[in-house]
Motif scaffolding. Structure first.
Motif, short mmCIF file in Angstrom:
data_model
loop_
_atom_site.label_atom_id
_atom_site.label_comp_id
_atom_site.label_asym_id
_atom_site.label_seq_id
_atom_site.Cartn_x
_atom_site.Cartn_y
_atom_site.Cartn_z
N THR A 142 -0.53 -5.58 5.63
CA THR A 142 -1.24 -4.83 4.87
C THR A 142 -2.50 -5.05 4.38
OG1 THR A 142 1.07 -3.97 3.95
CG2 THR A 142 -0.72 -3.73 2.47
N PRO B 89 -14.21 4.51 -6.12
CA PRO B 89 -13.97 4.11 -4.71
C PRO B 89 -12.81 3.14 -4.60
CG PRO B 89 -15.60 2.91 -5.94
CD PRO B 89 -15.16 3.97 -6.88
N PHE C 288 -5.04 -12.81 -5.57
CA PHE C 288 -6.31 -12.29 -5.86
C PHE C 288 -6.91 -12.69 -7.24
CE2 PHE C 288 -4.51 -9.71 -2.42
CZ PHE C 288 -5.74 -9.61 -1.75
N THR D 112 -14.13 -2.43 3.65
CA THR D 112 -15.47 -3.38 3.38
C THR D 112 -16.42 -3.24 4.33
OG1 THR D 112 -13.88 -4.67 2.50
CG2 THR D 112 -15.90 -5.42 2.52
N ALA E 23 -5.64 -2.73 4.99
CA ALA E 23 -6.41 -2.40 3.89
C ALA E 23 -7.67 -3.11 3.43
CB ALA E 23 -5.54 -2.67 2.53
N ILE F 220 0.88 -1.40 -0.08
CA ILE F 220 -0.03 0.03 0.10
C ILE F 220 0.88 1.18 -0.06
CG2 ILE F 220 -0.33 0.17 2.48
CD1 ILE F 220 -3.45 0.37 0.88
C1 HEM Z 1 -14.79 -1.61 0.00
C2 HEM Z 1 -13.61 -2.07 0.14
C3 HEM Z 1 -12.40 -1.58 -0.28
C4 HEM Z 1 -12.26 0.00 -0.94
C5 HEM Z 1 -13.14 0.85 -0.79
C6 HEM Z 1 -10.67 -0.17 -1.05
C7 HEM Z 1 -10.21 1.16 -1.73
C8 HEM Z 1 -8.91 1.41 -2.02
C9 HEM Z 1 -8.39 2.12 -2.71
C10 HEM Z 1 -8.93 3.47 -3.17
C11 HEM Z 1 -6.96 1.99 -3.10
C12 HEM Z 1 -6.12 2.78 -3.99
C13 HEM Z 1 -5.28 3.80 -3.08
C14 HEM Z 1 -4.07 4.67 -3.72
O1 HEM Z 1 -4.19 4.81 -4.95
O2 HEM Z 1 -3.35 5.53 -3.32
C15 HEM Z 1 -6.68 0.91 -2.40
C16 HEM Z 1 -5.54 0.14 -2.51
C17 HEM Z 1 -5.40 -1.05 -2.05
N1 HEM Z 1 -6.09 -2.15 -1.33
FE1 HEM Z 1 -8.15 -1.56 -1.14
N2 HEM Z 1 -9.81 -1.36 -0.99
C18 HEM Z 1 -11.00 -2.20 -0.45
C19 HEM Z 1 -10.95 -3.42 -0.16
C20 HEM Z 1 -9.63 -4.23 -0.15
C21 HEM Z 1 -9.43 -5.39 0.21
C22 HEM Z 1 -10.71 -6.53 0.68
C23 HEM Z 1 -8.14 -5.81 0.28
C24 HEM Z 1 -7.42 -7.05 0.31
C25 HEM Z 1 -7.85 -8.03 1.07
C26 HEM Z 1 -7.53 -4.55 -0.18
C27 HEM Z 1 -6.08 -4.32 -0.37
C28 HEM Z 1 -5.65 -3.23 -0.91
C29 HEM Z 1 -4.24 -2.90 -1.27
C30 HEM Z 1 -3.01 -3.98 -0.75
C31 HEM Z 1 -3.80 -1.76 -1.92
C32 HEM Z 1 -2.53 -1.28 -2.34
C33 HEM Z 1 -2.58 -1.68 -3.95
C34 HEM Z 1 -1.25 -0.84 -4.72
O3 HEM Z 1 -0.71 0.14 -4.33
O4 HEM Z 1 -0.85 -1.82 -5.70
N3 HEM Z 1 -8.35 -3.53 -0.35
N4 HEM Z 1 -7.97 0.22 -2.00
#
Ligand code: HEM
Length: 450
Positions: free
Chosen positions: A258, A390, A112, A267, A262, A94
């Motif tokens: 992470t 989102p 994933f 969720t 995250a 992240i």
């Molecule tokens: C409704 C649920 C979720 C929302 C709204 C959400 C939203 C986001 C957003 C907006 C980002 C981008 C952040 C950026 O660009 O600075 C992000 C990145 C990420 N999310 Fe989610 N997320 C959700 C659920 C999840 C779940 C369930 C997981 C893992 C089990 C997860 C793991 C991650 C990770 C690891 C990143 C970093 C990805 C990267 O930079 O390559 N997220 N999320």
């Protein structure tokens, strides 16, 4: 009518800075109102001051697309998020950047893969049923807490193959403390040097120790047996890059924390806001119930049902528009650069207020109205790219996107099938924007069995 994007960006002066902190105090005081007003009054790219430092807010989907996709290699995650999260997640996906991030993303992506995450549908439904079995008709519960418990159980099982649904457990407390402390730190205007042992830093140490005590032995055990137990951790341990090399134990640990950080509260917030919005819009709730009833016909939901529940998905999408669980993302340019006609200095923080963009009248007429019909195929196709995000966008789009949508759809359908929820009269519903967007005073709701 939804407008189309134009190539000329209006940029004006930004809001007047205060003598102390520039615009930072106004931002911290009420981030949603501050960034929304910036968009309404100052245009597509808004210059700001964080103390003496230049900073910007970008509001136009085309500019957002430039930063997140077209020129993404020129931008890194902003240092504010790194500062807040690094103590927990180390070099986790992240907040990592550049070649290191690219390698990690490639290694984690297979975990994933659609086929892989589809296997988690039953776990998601089983834990939801376990929670709903506890609910008694007529009682009042804090739905925010309930959704947090449930999504943590699901993260525990899908990530580590661990059952966290026991009444009291250390990890529940550690995760709750971590989320609490991350949000306190994100609100701080002044940061004391790292060596000063504030109560928050002492607790952070304890929380990290608990994570270590739990995660390190699991990693060691799995390394010894080499077994694929079907969970995300197995994938992190088994994944190899093109040179046949995988992650070391420290990196697996960082990525595991992470994913908990995250994937859990985000969720949970999406579901809490959706349930709140449904309670305020009985017609929409009824329409949702009818869809769920006609598809499930009284049985528990399965993976195959998801594609037959389009209205459930529309409700979730609209809830995440009105209350995006991650309300803001930040980037900084690696060199002096130009964006939307403005010169931006190296490392200047650039904010993308997902909340403000989701409330822009140009894309969403009557933006405060909760209206799932915005997400019919036809209406959605009229939206410019990056007017809805989102899950962020570009190569760094949320890796858990499909996992989260699957989880939220199964949980929402399962709840609506059995219960109707109404807000406790006079309960204050106040969105609090820290790293995530959560209900500040929780969400006290009365549960009624259908
Ligand atoms: C409704 C649920 C979720 C929302 C709204 C959400 C939203 C986001 C957003 C907006 C980002 C981008 C952040 C950026 O660009 O600075 C992000 C990145 C990420 N999310 Fe989610 N997320 C959700 C659920 C999840 C779940 C369930 C997981 C893992 C089990 C997860 C793991 C991650 C990770 C690891 C990143 C970093 C990805 C990267 O930079 O390559 N997220 N999320």
């Amino acid at each position: 009518m939804v407008a189309t994007t134009t190539k000329s960006f209006n940029a004006a002066q930004g809001p007047a800075p205060d003598i102390i902190g520039g615009n930072l105090l106004s931002l911290r005081r009420d981030p949603l109102v501050f960034t929304l007003n910036n968009m309404l009054h100052y245009g597509d790219i808004v210059p700001l001051k964080f103390f003496k430092m230049d900073a910007y807010q970008i509001n136009h989907p085309d500019l957002i697309g430039e930063v997140l996709t077209k020129r993404y290699g020129e931008w890194h995650k902003s240092f504010v998020y790194k500062f807040i999260l690094a103590d927990y997640v180390g070099d986790g996906l992240i907040i990592s950047d550049g070649d290191f991030w690219r390698r990690q993303r490639k290694l984690i992506q297979p975990a994933f893969h659609t086929m892989r995450i589809q296997a988690y549908a039953d776990t998601m439904v089983d834990y939801t049923q376990q929670l709903l079995d506890e609910w008694q008709s007529g009682e009042t519960r804090d739905i925010s807490d309930e959704m947090m418990r449930l999504t943590l159980w699901i993260v525990g099982k899908t990530l580590f193959d661990a059952d966290l649904s026991g009444a009291s457990n250390q990890i529940y407390q550690a995760v709750t403390d971590m989320l609490h402390d991350v949000s306190s730190e994100s609100r701080a205007v002044i940061r004391l040097p790292q060596w000063i042992p504030t109560p928050l830093r002492m607790r952070k140490k304890r929380t990290n120790q608990i994570f270590n005590d739990i995660i390190v032995p699991i990693i060691e055990e799995r390394r010894k047996t080499g077994e694929d137990t079907g969970d995300l951790l197995s994938m992190l341990l088994l994944s190899k890059d093109e040179n046949g090399e995988g992650m070391d134990d420290k990196q697996v640990h960082d990525e595991a924390v992470t994913l908990v950080l995250a994937g859990h509260e985000t969720t949970s917030n999406a579901l809490t806001w959706a349930l709140y919005l449904l309670s305020q819009n009985p017609d929409i709730e009824q329409k949702l119930y009818e869809e769920v009833q006609s598809v499930l016909e009284g049985r528990t939901a399965t993976l195959e049902d998801i594609r037959k529940l389009p209205y459930t998905e529309m409700v979730l999408k609209e809830a995440m528009r009105v209350y995006p669980p991650v309300w803001n993302i930040g980037r900084m340019p690696l060199e002096d650069t130009e964006l939307g006609g403005m010169q931006i200095k190296q490392y200047a923080p650039v904010m993308i207020s997902i909340y403000a963009v989701h409330h822009d009248e140009r894309w969403y007429p009557d933006p405060e109205k909760f209206d799932p019909e915005r997400w019919t195929k036809e209406n959605e196709s009229k939206l410019p790219k990056y007017a809805y995000m989102p899950f962020g966008g570009g190569p760094r789009i949320c890796i858990g996107n499909a996992f989260a949508m699957m989880e939220a759809t199964l949980i929402l359908a399962s709840i609506v099938q059995k219960f109707t929820l109404s807000l406790v009269p006079n309960h204050p519903v106040v969105p609090e924007a820290t790293v995530t967007l959560r209900p500040k005073y929780g969400m006290k709701m009365t549960i009624t069995k259908r």
